[in-house]
Write a protein that holds these residues in place. Structure first.
Motif, PDB file in Angstrom:
ATOM      1  N   ASP A 140      -4.103 -15.671  -8.836  1.00  0.00           N
ATOM      2  CA  ASP A 140      -3.544 -14.851  -7.760  1.00  0.00           C
ATOM      3  C   ASP A 140      -3.853 -13.395  -8.049  1.00  0.00           C
ATOM      4  O   ASP A 140      -3.912 -12.968  -9.205  1.00  0.00           O
ATOM      5  N   ILE A 141      -4.033 -12.620  -6.997  1.00  0.00           N
ATOM      6  CA  ILE A 141      -4.339 -11.201  -7.154  1.00  0.00           C
ATOM      7  C   ILE A 141      -3.545 -10.412  -6.128  1.00  0.00           C
ATOM      8  O   ILE A 141      -3.356 -10.863  -4.996  1.00  0.00           O
ATOM      9  N   THR A 142      -3.032  -9.261  -6.520  1.00  0.00           N
ATOM     10  CA  THR A 142      -2.291  -8.424  -5.582  1.00  0.00           C
ATOM     11  C   THR A 142      -2.733  -6.974  -5.722  1.00  0.00           C
ATOM     12  O   THR A 142      -2.931  -6.474  -6.842  1.00  0.00           O
ATOM     13  N   PHE A 143      -2.893  -6.338  -4.573  1.00  0.00           N
ATOM     14  CA  PHE A 143      -3.208  -4.911  -4.529  1.00  0.00           C
ATOM     15  C   PHE A 143      -1.978  -4.096  -4.131  1.00  0.00           C
ATOM     16  O   PHE A 143      -2.112  -2.959  -3.671  1.00  0.00           O
ATOM     17  N   ASP A 144      -0.789  -4.673  -4.305  1.00  0.00           N
ATOM     18  CA  ASP A 144       0.437  -3.921  -4.047  1.00  0.00           C
ATOM     19  C   ASP A 144       0.525  -2.734  -4.999  1.00  0.00           C
ATOM     20  O   ASP A 144       0.065  -2.796  -6.147  1.00  0.00           O
ATOM     21  N   ALA A 145       1.161  -1.664  -4.527  1.00  0.00           N
ATOM     22  CA  ALA A 145       1.326  -0.483  -5.373  1.00  0.00           C
ATOM     23  C   ALA A 145       2.312  -0.730  -6.505  1.00  0.00           C
ATOM     24  O   ALA A 145       2.149  -0.204  -7.604  1.00  0.00           O
ATOM     25  N   LYS A 146       3.333  -1.532  -6.245  1.00  0.00           N
ATOM     26  CA  LYS A 146       4.366  -1.794  -7.270  1.00  0.00           C
ATOM     27  C   LYS A 146       4.788  -3.250  -7.178  1.00  0.00           C
ATOM     28  O   LYS A 146       5.876  -3.579  -6.699  1.00  0.00           O
ATOM     29  N   PRO A 147       3.951  -4.166  -7.643  1.00  0.00           N
ATOM     30  CA  PRO A 147       4.292  -5.586  -7.504  1.00  0.00           C
ATOM     31  C   PRO A 147       5.441  -6.036  -8.390  1.00  0.00           C
ATOM     32  O   PRO A 147       6.104  -7.024  -8.082  1.00  0.00           O
ATOM     33  N   ILE A 148       5.685  -5.308  -9.496  1.00  0.00           N
ATOM     34  CA  ILE A 148       6.739  -5.708 -10.431  1.00  0.00           C
ATOM     35  C   ILE A 148       7.601  -4.487 -10.735  1.00  0.00           C
ATOM     36  O   ILE A 148       7.126  -3.496 -11.302  1.00  0.00           O
ATOM     37  N   GLU A 149       8.863  -4.555 -10.354  1.00  0.00           N
ATOM     38  CA  GLU A 149       9.786  -3.449 -10.600  1.00  0.00           C
ATOM     39  C   GLU A 149      10.008  -3.286 -12.106  1.00  0.00           C
ATOM     40  O   GLU A 149      10.168  -4.256 -12.842  1.00  0.00           O
ATOM     41  N   GLY A 150       9.981  -2.035 -12.575  1.00  0.00           N
ATOM     42  CA  GLY A 150      10.232  -1.762 -13.982  1.00  0.00           C
ATOM     43  C   GLY A 150       8.984  -1.753 -14.840  1.00  0.00           C
ATOM     44  O   GLY A 150       9.044  -1.490 -16.045  1.00  0.00           O
ATOM     45  N   VAL A 151       7.815  -2.033 -14.235  1.00  0.00           N
ATOM     46  CA  VAL A 151       6.544  -2.052 -14.957  1.00  0.00           C
ATOM     47  C   VAL A 151       5.558  -1.174 -14.189  1.00  0.00           C
ATOM     48  O   VAL A 151       5.748  -0.901 -13.000  1.00  0.00           O
ATOM     49  N   ALA A 152       4.515  -0.730 -14.863  1.00  0.00           N
ATOM     50  CA  ALA A 152       3.544   0.172 -14.246  1.00  0.00           C
ATOM     51  C   ALA A 152       3.007  -0.392 -12.938  1.00  0.00           C
ATOM     52  O   ALA A 152       2.648  -1.566 -12.848  1.00  0.00           O
ATOM     53  N   GLY A 153       2.950   0.458 -11.929  1.00  0.00           N
ATOM     54  CA  GLY A 153       2.363   0.080 -10.650  1.00  0.00           C
ATOM     55  C   GLY A 153       0.863   0.289 -10.665  1.00  0.00           C
ATOM     56  O   GLY A 153       0.268   0.679 -11.679  1.00  0.00           O
ATOM     57  N   SER A 154       0.230   0.018  -9.532  1.00  0.00           N
ATOM     58  CA  SER A 154      -1.221   0.145  -9.420  1.00  0.00           C
ATOM     59  C   SER A 154      -1.577   1.388  -8.610  1.00  0.00           C
ATOM     60  O   SER A 154      -1.119   1.552  -7.478  1.00  0.00           O
ATOM     61  N   GLY A 155      -2.399   2.221  -9.183  1.00  0.00           N
ATOM     62  CA  GLY A 155      -2.874   3.410  -8.485  1.00  0.00           C
ATOM     63  C   GLY A 155      -4.291   3.206  -7.984  1.00  0.00           C
ATOM     64  O   GLY A 155      -4.938   2.185  -8.233  1.00  0.00           O
ATOM     65  N   GLU A 156      -4.764   4.184  -7.262  1.00  0.00           N
ATOM     66  CA  GLU A 156      -6.151   4.185  -6.801  1.00  0.00           C
ATOM     67  C   GLU A 156      -6.583   5.646  -6.695  1.00  0.00           C
ATOM     68  O   GLU A 156      -6.687   6.211  -5.603  1.00  0.00           O
ATOM     69  N   HIS A 157      -6.794   6.258  -7.854  1.00  0.00           N
ATOM     70  CA  HIS A 157      -7.121   7.680  -7.895  1.00  0.00           C
ATOM     71  C   HIS A 157      -8.346   7.968  -7.030  1.00  0.00           C
ATOM     72  O   HIS A 157      -9.331   7.241  -7.069  1.00  0.00           O
ATOM     73  N   HIS A 158      -8.260   9.034  -6.251  1.00  0.00           N
ATOM     74  CA  HIS A 158      -9.370   9.460  -5.399  1.00  0.00           C
ATOM     75  C   HIS A 158     -10.023  10.699  -6.014  1.00  0.00           C
ATOM     76  O   HIS A 158      -9.362  11.728  -6.205  1.00  0.00           O
ATOM     77  N   HIS A 159     -11.308  10.597  -6.322  1.00  0.00           N
ATOM     78  CA  HIS A 159     -12.079  11.740  -6.822  1.00  0.00           C
ATOM     79  C   HIS A 159     -12.822  12.359  -5.640  1.00  0.00           C
ATOM     80  O   HIS A 159     -13.470  11.648  -4.865  1.00  0.00           O
TER      81      HIS A 159
END
Length: 636
Positions: free
Chosen positions: A289-308
């Motif tokens: 399974d794969i998720t592109f949610d910003a914060k799929p798990i509360e209390g753990v690091a979320g997923s960013g997408e830094h824009h250069h």
């Protein structure tokens, strides 16, 4: 086997050449016009390729029509005026998506669909996210050339003598995509994940098993599509997988990142959109399974997408120069134009942020303690000759002293659900606003540098008096929350607080509407779209999710081995549970109040109640963990 093709570059081909390629590759059975509405949803349909080949010129000019039910354009494509045309873009890459589960009998090859990024045209004009970025790019380029032509001092700072030396202006960008993968139905252990994250046990560590294979194949697939993937690696989140048999793994829970090379802004945004489908299909084939949610798990690091983001000038002699780099990289961080561009983003971030952070999930990521940027502040580095990276700021300068072309800004706030088209549009328009101020005030490097480094409550040419805009410190450790709010502005806490910036900062909105890039119609439609998604998710998903959580927080102690602390803790827990979701004849629960406020469109009240709910849910989770840890055994 005949070699498959994975993309076509139409701007380098004539129509007849494109037609010959498609007629040669009969495995390409369908064409899909991919447009992106203001809610960041992209269309996908299957049109038999013959419909395109029968009159390719007409197809590429007229495209296809829809009744608007497939796109999110409130206030524009309404039910009584819903006709929308999908018009193909001839100036970007077209991708071919292959279905390995559908083998064409005549060619014995997987069936392919030609995916053409497109624009949405309503009677009022082009109204989609891609068309906004196209207008922003055109307006920026024209304005920069005009500014340099009329102000030769700044042209000279770039090492140029005449505006005719410039062939074109190119807006360049790249994104970094983070995501979580796991084995299906595996529940995360928050404590293990938190401990592993704190110890950095997974950060840039070796991938194993199906995750390694899927990561490698994702990079290979992206390169087939011409992405020029640079790197894939583990991110900070995750725990080691368990070996469940020979070459079999279970309990997979890992955070990954994949990066690819710079391109022009439109192609970058298209790549970012298409890449998620490519990566998802690869990982799913390996049972993950794969998720592109910003914060799929509360209390753990979320997923960013830094824009250069950066800007290059293509010269007539074939060379390329960076619009932001100083001539002497060892003595100056940026040239005045670059400093102005950075200040433009910082000053106008209130009207950029609604495009960056537009969902409940995105706001869950922006929490202190997870390297997520919540303060409108920048970092240049400790000195020009020793570039550094501050991961606690909103936007940082990225530079290589030996490579002036590498100079760019890294906006750290976006996440995988960010609308990259609209975000880049607002960022470049804000850059232009700052550059215009630099040139209009005739600032040299020292004046512009001092402007960016102004202290709170000091006078300035362009930036706001009561703000501070640069810090090389860890802003979460060096400043208290009160100081951060005072110096960098109080960050919005909900979607409503964020989107309200369109009404609060009316003068800054003029930055977006210049050149008719963002029309008032599009801004109003975007506001309606985001507000609707916010309240719908809150009422129909978040409230239900929280109800289920609360029902799992049960009394676990009996009379044996119980202490007064256990009893007190449970009473506190139960009180919070009741206040959140239990109605009585004389009192409505917080959840009921939120639901009713949504139904009455009292969005300010909804926002305030959501903040209260979020705080209470965090308190409830923390208290329940303390309660459980003190029990020797649980009672069913």
């Amino acid at each position: 086997m005949k070699e498959l093709i994975y993309y076509i570059n139409p701007k380098k081909m004539k129509t007849e050449e494109i037609k010959k390629i498609l007629e040669k590759h009969r495995e390409i059975k369908f064409v899909s016009l991919i447009s992106v509405d203001l809610g960041n949803n992209h269309t996908d349909e299957r049109i038999p390729i013959e419909n395109m080949l029968n009159d390719i010129n007409a197809f590429l000019t007229i495209g296809a029509q829809t009744d608007g039910s497939s796109v999110n354009l409130p206030g524009i494509a309404e039910i009584n005026n819903a006709k929308v045309d999908l018009i193909p873009d001839l100036n970007c890459k077209w991708f071919i998506d292959y279905n390995s589960s559908n083998i064409d009998e005549s060619t014995n090859l997987p069936t392919g669909t030609l995916q053409i990024p497109s624009f949405l045209k309503h009677e009022s004009g082009y109204v989609d996210s891609r068309s906004v970025l196209k207008r922003a790019e055109k307006y920026f380029n024209k304005a920069i050339l005009s500014l340099l032509k009329d102000n030769p001092y700044y042209l000279n700072l770039l090492g140029l003598k005449n505006i005719d030396e410039i062939s074109s202006v190119e807006l360049t960008s790249a994104t970094e995509l983070e995501f979580w993968v796991k084995t299906p139905d595996h529940r995360s252990d928050i404590e293990k994940l938190t401990t592993s994250q704190t110890l950095k046990e997974q950060y840039w560590k070796r991938t194993i098993g199906p995750v390694r294979t899927a990561l490698e194949q994702s990079l290979e697939s992206l390169n087939k599509f011409g992405y020029e993937a640079e790197m894939g690696h583990k991110e900070v989140g995750g725990v080691p997988a368990k070996l469940a048999g020979i070459n079999k793994y279970s309990h997979i829970m890992e955070q990954l990142e994949i990066d690819w090379k710079f391109d022009n802004v439109m192609q970058t945004a298209d790549n970012e959109m298409m890449s998620k489908d490519i990566i998802r299909e690869v990982f799913v084939k390996h049972g993950l399974d794969i998720t592109f949610d910003a914060k799929p798990i509360e209390g753990v690091a979320g997923s960013g997408e830094h824009h250069h983001v950066g800007v290059a000038l293509k010269l007539v002699n074939g060379k390329t120069i960076n619009l932001f780099s100083p001539i002497n990289m060892e003595k100056e961080f940026l040239n005045p134009i670059g400093l102005g561009a950075l200040m433009g983003i910082l000053k106008n971030y209130e009207i950029i942020n609604p495009f960056v952070t537009s969902s409940n999930d995105a706001f869950n990521r922006l929490k202190v303690g997870f390297e997520a940027p919540i303060c409108t502040v920048c970092s240049l580095g400790h000195s020009p000759e020793t570039p550094s990276r501050n991961r606690t700021v909103l936007i940082g300068l990225v530079r290589d002293i030996n490579s002036p072309l590498a100079t760019r800004f890294e906006l750290r706030s976006p996440n995988p659900s960010t609308n990259t088209y609209l975000t880049l549009s607002s960022v470049y328009l804000s850059m232009l606003d700052g550059i215009e101020s630099i040139i209009e005030n005739k600032m040299d490097y020292e004046t512009a540098y001092n402007e960016l480094n102004k202290e709170n409550n000091s006078d300035s040419y362009y930036l706001e008096k009561n703000r501070k805009y640069r810090s090389e410190e860890d802003v979460f450790e060096f400043y208290s929350e009160e100081e951060r709010n005072k110096f960098f502005g109080k960050p919005p806490r909900t979607v409503f607080e964020n989107i309200s910036s369109f009404d609060i900062y009316k003068k800054k909105i003029d930055v977006l509407t210049k050149g008719n890039v963002f029309t008032k119609e599009i801004l109003n439609s975007y506001k309606q779209s985001i507000t609707s998604m916010w309240t719908t998710q809150l009422k129909n998903r978040i409230l239900n999710h929280n109800i289920n959580l609360i029902r799992r927080y049960k009394k676990l102690h009996g009379e044996k081995d119980v202490t007064d602390l256990d009893i007190v803790n449970w009473e506190k827990i139960n009180s919070i549970r009741h206040n959140l979701m239990k109605d009585s004849l004389n009192n409505e629960s917080l959840f009921t109040k939120i639901s009713k406020a949504i139904d009455s469109n009292d969005f300010e009240k909804v926002s305030d109640l959501q903040i209260k709910m979020n705080d209470d849910m965090i308190s409830l989770k923390d208290l329940y963990q303390i309660y459980k840890h003190n029990l020797l055994e649980f009672v069913d």
